[in-house]
Every structure is written in C-alpha cells, then in structure tokens.
Design an enzyme around this catalytic site. Structure first.
Site, PDB file in Angstrom:
ATOM      1  N   LYS A   1       0.848  -1.200   0.000  1.00  0.00           N
ATOM      2  CA  LYS A   1       0.000   0.000   0.000  1.00  0.00           C
ATOM      3  C   LYS A   1       0.874   1.236   0.000  1.00  0.00           C
ATOM      4  O   LYS A   1       1.962   1.229   0.588  1.00  0.00           O
ATOM      5  CB  LYS A   1      -0.856   0.008   1.276  1.00  0.00           C
ATOM      6  CG  LYS A   1      -2.078   0.867   1.176  1.00  0.00           C
ATOM      7  CD  LYS A   1      -3.248   0.109   0.595  1.00  0.00           C
ATOM      8  CE  LYS A   1      -4.480   0.979   0.476  1.00  0.00           C
ATOM      9  NZ  LYS A   1      -5.638   0.243  -0.032  1.00  0.00           N
TER      10      LYS A   1
ATOM     11  N   GLY B   1     -18.920   7.861  -0.390  1.00  0.00           N
ATOM     12  CA  GLY B   1     -17.976   8.219  -1.444  1.00  0.00           C
ATOM     13  C   GLY B   1     -18.174   7.316  -2.651  1.00  0.00           C
ATOM     14  O   GLY B   1     -19.306   6.883  -2.947  1.00  0.00           O
TER      15      GLY B   1
HETATM   16  P1  NAD Z   1     -13.959   7.712  -1.015  1.00  0.00           P
HETATM   17  O1  NAD Z   1     -12.876   8.636  -0.563  1.00  0.00           O
HETATM   18  O2  NAD Z   1     -14.563   7.911  -2.355  1.00  0.00           O
HETATM   19  O3  NAD Z   1     -15.150   7.715   0.061  1.00  0.00           O
HETATM   20  C1  NAD Z   1     -14.961   7.746   1.440  1.00  0.00           C
HETATM   21  C2  NAD Z   1     -16.064   8.634   1.994  1.00  0.00           C
HETATM   22  O4  NAD Z   1     -16.043   8.557   3.413  1.00  0.00           O
HETATM   23  C3  NAD Z   1     -15.867  10.107   1.613  1.00  0.00           C
HETATM   24  O5  NAD Z   1     -17.072  10.603   1.047  1.00  0.00           O
HETATM   25  C4  NAD Z   1     -15.539  10.780   2.950  1.00  0.00           C
HETATM   26  O6  NAD Z   1     -16.024  12.114   3.013  1.00  0.00           O
HETATM   27  C5  NAD Z   1     -16.258   9.865   3.918  1.00  0.00           C
HETATM   28  N1  NAD Z   1     -15.803   9.889   5.313  1.00  0.00           N
HETATM   29  C6  NAD Z   1     -14.546   9.999   5.784  1.00  0.00           C
HETATM   30  N2  NAD Z   1     -14.540   9.926   7.136  1.00  0.00           N
HETATM   31  C7  NAD Z   1     -15.827   9.746   7.506  1.00  0.00           C
HETATM   32  C8  NAD Z   1     -16.479   9.565   8.747  1.00  0.00           C
HETATM   33  N3  NAD Z   1     -15.807   9.575   9.912  1.00  0.00           N
HETATM   34  N4  NAD Z   1     -17.821   9.392   8.779  1.00  0.00           N
HETATM   35  C9  NAD Z   1     -18.522   9.366   7.621  1.00  0.00           C
HETATM   36  N5  NAD Z   1     -17.953   9.533   6.397  1.00  0.00           N
HETATM   37  C10 NAD Z   1     -16.632   9.719   6.354  1.00  0.00           C
HETATM   38  O7  NAD Z   1     -13.375   6.227  -0.851  1.00  0.00           O
HETATM   39  P2  NAD Z   1     -13.966   4.899  -1.481  1.00  0.00           P
HETATM   40  O8  NAD Z   1     -13.166   4.563  -2.681  1.00  0.00           O
HETATM   41  O9  NAD Z   1     -15.444   4.987  -1.565  1.00  0.00           O
HETATM   42  O10 NAD Z   1     -13.548   3.841  -0.359  1.00  0.00           O
HETATM   43  C11 NAD Z   1     -14.312   3.713   0.842  1.00  0.00           C
HETATM   44  C12 NAD Z   1     -13.664   2.656   1.735  1.00  0.00           C
HETATM   45  O11 NAD Z   1     -13.639   1.408   1.039  1.00  0.00           O
HETATM   46  C13 NAD Z   1     -12.211   2.935   2.130  1.00  0.00           C
HETATM   47  O12 NAD Z   1     -11.955   2.427   3.412  1.00  0.00           O
HETATM   48  C14 NAD Z   1     -11.402   2.136   1.105  1.00  0.00           C
HETATM   49  O13 NAD Z   1     -10.143   1.787   1.584  1.00  0.00           O
HETATM   50  C15 NAD Z   1     -12.303   0.932   0.959  1.00  0.00           C
HETATM   51  N6  NAD Z   1     -12.125   0.232  -0.313  1.00  0.00           N
HETATM   52  C16 NAD Z   1     -12.323   0.888  -1.493  1.00  0.00           C
HETATM   53  C17 NAD Z   1     -12.151   0.206  -2.693  1.00  0.00           C
HETATM   54  C18 NAD Z   1     -12.409   0.870  -4.013  1.00  0.00           C
HETATM   55  O14 NAD Z   1     -12.491   0.155  -5.037  1.00  0.00           O
HETATM   56  N7  NAD Z   1     -12.540   2.179  -4.076  1.00  0.00           N
HETATM   57  C19 NAD Z   1     -11.772  -1.148  -2.692  1.00  0.00           C
HETATM   58  C20 NAD Z   1     -11.597  -1.798  -1.470  1.00  0.00           C
HETATM   59  C21 NAD Z   1     -11.772  -1.085  -0.279  1.00  0.00           C
END
Ligand code: NAD
Length: 350
Positions: free
Chosen positions: A79, A181
C-alpha cells in the site's frame, strides 16, 4: 474473551517517499510478495503526522496480503500512503513524483486508486511507470475505476450475509451506510434498487446530500450513524470504524461494508460475537476492486473480473457458515485461510 488474530511477519520493505518540491511525503509499505508483486492502492489523506501515516501504510499493506490471497489473486500485499499537502498543491507534479518512486521499485509494487486518489492521478503515475492500474478501460479489457466492482461484491456479500444472519433478503431492511464516497454511493444505489431503506452519513455534506435527493435516504450526523436503528451497518469510510465503544452501541445485527481495516483492534471481533452481531470480514467482501485492478495489470478482460467478483459472495457465505459451525469469529477464520494460502506459496518458493 480476547481473541488474538494471528499476524504474519512485519513488512518486507517500507519505502519512504519524500520530494519537497513536488509535495510528495509518505510511504510505500510492501508486506508480502510470496504470491506475486505487492499490490494495493495509493491513499492521499491529511495525516497529522508521519507516525500515523506509516502505521496506516503498514496495516493496509498487511490487509492487502490477506485480501489478495483469499481472492485467489497472483499478488502479494502492499500500500502507498501519501500525506495530503496543506492548501493548494500541484497534483500532476505530486503523482508524477509518486510514479517515479513506483517505477524505481521495478515491479515489486503495483499501485491503483484508494481513498483520496482518482483515475486522473493514476494516469499521471502511468506517464512515468507501467506498474499501475485503475486507468480508463480499453474496450474488451479490464480496467477503469475499481469502485463499482467493490460495491458489487459488497452488495452481493450483504445479500448472502443477510440471508445467513437475519434470514431475510434486503427488501425492507434498514442499512446504515457510513461514508457515501465512490463505493458507498454505488452501494446505496444497489441497496435502494433492492428495496432497502437507507440511513447515511458523510463528513462531506455534498456527498451525502445528493443521495438523499436520489434515493430518499435519511441523513444523520457522522457521530450517530453506528448507533441508529438499523438491521445492517455498512462501514464505507475509513478504517477503525468498529472499536469497543462503537460495537457496544450498535443496534444492527450484521456488519458488512467496504472500508478496509474495520476492526480498530483484533479483540473487537470477539466482542461482535459476544453481542451476537454477524461480521462479514472487510477484506473478503471488498475484494472486487483489487480483482479489477489485478485483471487490468495482468491484461485480462472484463469477463475474468465478472467471474472472480461473483465468487466473493459465496466465499463470504461459506466463511460465515464455517465460523458459526466452529464457534469462532469469521475474522479469525478468514485470516487463517489467507495465511494458509500465503504459507503454501512460501513453501513452494523455498
Ligand atoms: P472515497 O474517498 O470515495 O469515500 C470515502 C467517503 O467517506 C468520503 O465521502 C468521505 O467524506 C467519507 N468519510 C470519511 N470519514 C468519515 C467519517 N468519519 N464518517 C462518515 N464519512 C466519512 O473512498 P472509497 O473509494 O469509496 O472507499 C471507501 C472505503 O472502502 C475505504 O476504506 C477504502 O479503503 C475501501 N475500499 C475501497 C475500494 C475501491 O475500489 N474504491 C476497494 C476496497 C476497499
């Protein structure tokens, strides 16, 4: 009862990234390359200090080793974590500098999007390195934003887990989604289509309000989302959503969401069990994104991605059943299964 989750050796390699001029400040942690190049996304976040950024990189890299192994991918775990510069900054310069660091590792690390990074950022990385995925899809080939694949795997896992834990399909159930998100928003769309009721929270008002308008979701404050009256809690923001205090307040009977590293400490897995709350392990349900990234990097097509993502939900079902049969936490059972895969590859290589 305290359950210790077994852990592998410390990271194989941790690379410090620093380029003052480009605003690059962070780490690449490579936890395991037993199954193939260390693969895992690049996170850009406002870390208060280097210690927290490093801690996150190491934990997330370890999680990727387990996730990739259990998803059956020929990839190790790694990562990148970058500290977001304060104020205005030059994204192109930052991601080109990051790309040069990735290229210097000669294929030991493969990067892609994660929280705070975009397809455009990865295109900048691709201008200087070929060890990157999450680029716009070329017709017939795997690629593009991995988030919809992640959301699909989480949604299908939730269907299976709800049948297992609540003996219900999702229609009429209330799902509390923390973080709307890229993944959370797509998950909400799928849940709304399946007839689930949504309660949502996001620290970014614009991100949650557009969902209220589209799906009629109820919006609550971020401090309340874990304790609202819901059947399912879906952490889709950052890691550590489930600590002892939060689990104590949960009304949901099932936790299934996209966020990585949902358990703030390993003992939380046992607390969930004690409270009778089913837990679909994070890295098993959220493997859709890395499956897409892996297929893109390996030059596979979308059919391969569909096939592997469709395997996630049955895997979650089998895991929950095995954990229940053995009276153990699904998190512990998943870790053991992943460790067996990695240890097998290490034995073969020796
Ligand atoms: P993103 O940044 O698009 O969305 C995350 C959202 O969480 C944002 O809108 C942010 O404002 C919000 N946020 C942050 N802190 C917060 C809190 N305390 N309370 C409520 N909302 C809060 O990221 P994403 O790509 O949607 O990923 C979301 C999660 O899933 C992350 O943990 C990421 O590691 C995990 N993930 C994502 C993927 C992917 O394909 N994007 C794959 C595996 C895991």
């Amino acid at each position: 009862m305290v359950v210790r989750l077994a852990r592998l050796a410390p990271p194989l390699e941790c690379v410090r990234l620093y380029d003052l001029e480009a605003g690059l400040d962070g780490f690449i942690a490579i936890h395991s390359t037993a199954l193939g190049p260390g693969a895992g996304g690049c996170r850009l976040w406002s870390y208060p200090d280097m210690k927290q950024a490093l801690g996150d990189a190491v934990r997330l890299a370890e999680g990727m080793s387990y996730k990739n192994a259990l998803a059956g991918l020929p990839l190790g775990g790694a990562k990148a974590v970058l500290r977001k510069p304060e104020g205005e900054f030059d994204r192109v310069a930052l991601f080109r500098a990051f790309g040069r660091a990735v290229e210097n590792l000669g294929g030991l690390y493969v990067t892609a999007e994660d929280v705070g990074t975009s397809v455009e950022d990865m295109q900048e990385v691709a201008s200087v390195s070929r060890h990157v995925a999450g680029l716009p899809a070329v017709a017939g080939r795997a690629g593009g934003d991995p988030s919809p694949w992640t959301a699909k795997g989480v949604f299908e896992s939730m269907q299976v887990a709800a049948e297992f834990a609540l003996a219900r399909d999702l229609a009429g159930l209330t799902v509390a989604v923390q973080g709307t998100g890229n993944v959370g928003a797509d998950l909400c769309r799928r849940l709304a289509e399946a007839g689930a009721r949504l309660v949502i929270a996001d620290v970014n008002p614009a991100r949650r309000d557009r969902l209220r308008a589209v799906h009629g979701a109820e919006v609550v404050d971020v401090s309340e989302i874990a304790s609202v009256d819901a059947d399912i809690f879906a952490p889709c923001a950052l890691g550590g959503a489930l600590d002892r205090e939060t689990v104590g307040k949960l009304k949901a009977r099932l936790v299934c969401g996209a966020a990585n590293n949902q358990l703030a400490t390993p003992d939380v897995a046992a607390l969930l069990m004690e409270r009778g709350i089913a837990y679909a392990p994070d890295y098993v349900v959220n493997a859709g994104g890395i499956i897409n990234v892996s297929a893109e990097y390996l030059g596979e097509d979308e059919e391969d991605v569909k096939f592997r993502v469709a395997e996630i939900a049955p895997r979650v079902g089998a895991l929950l059943e095995r954990a229940a049969r053995e009276g153990r936490s699904p998190a512990l059972v998943a870790d053991e299964m992943a460790e067996e895969v990695i240890a097998g590859a290490q034995r073969e290589a020796a």
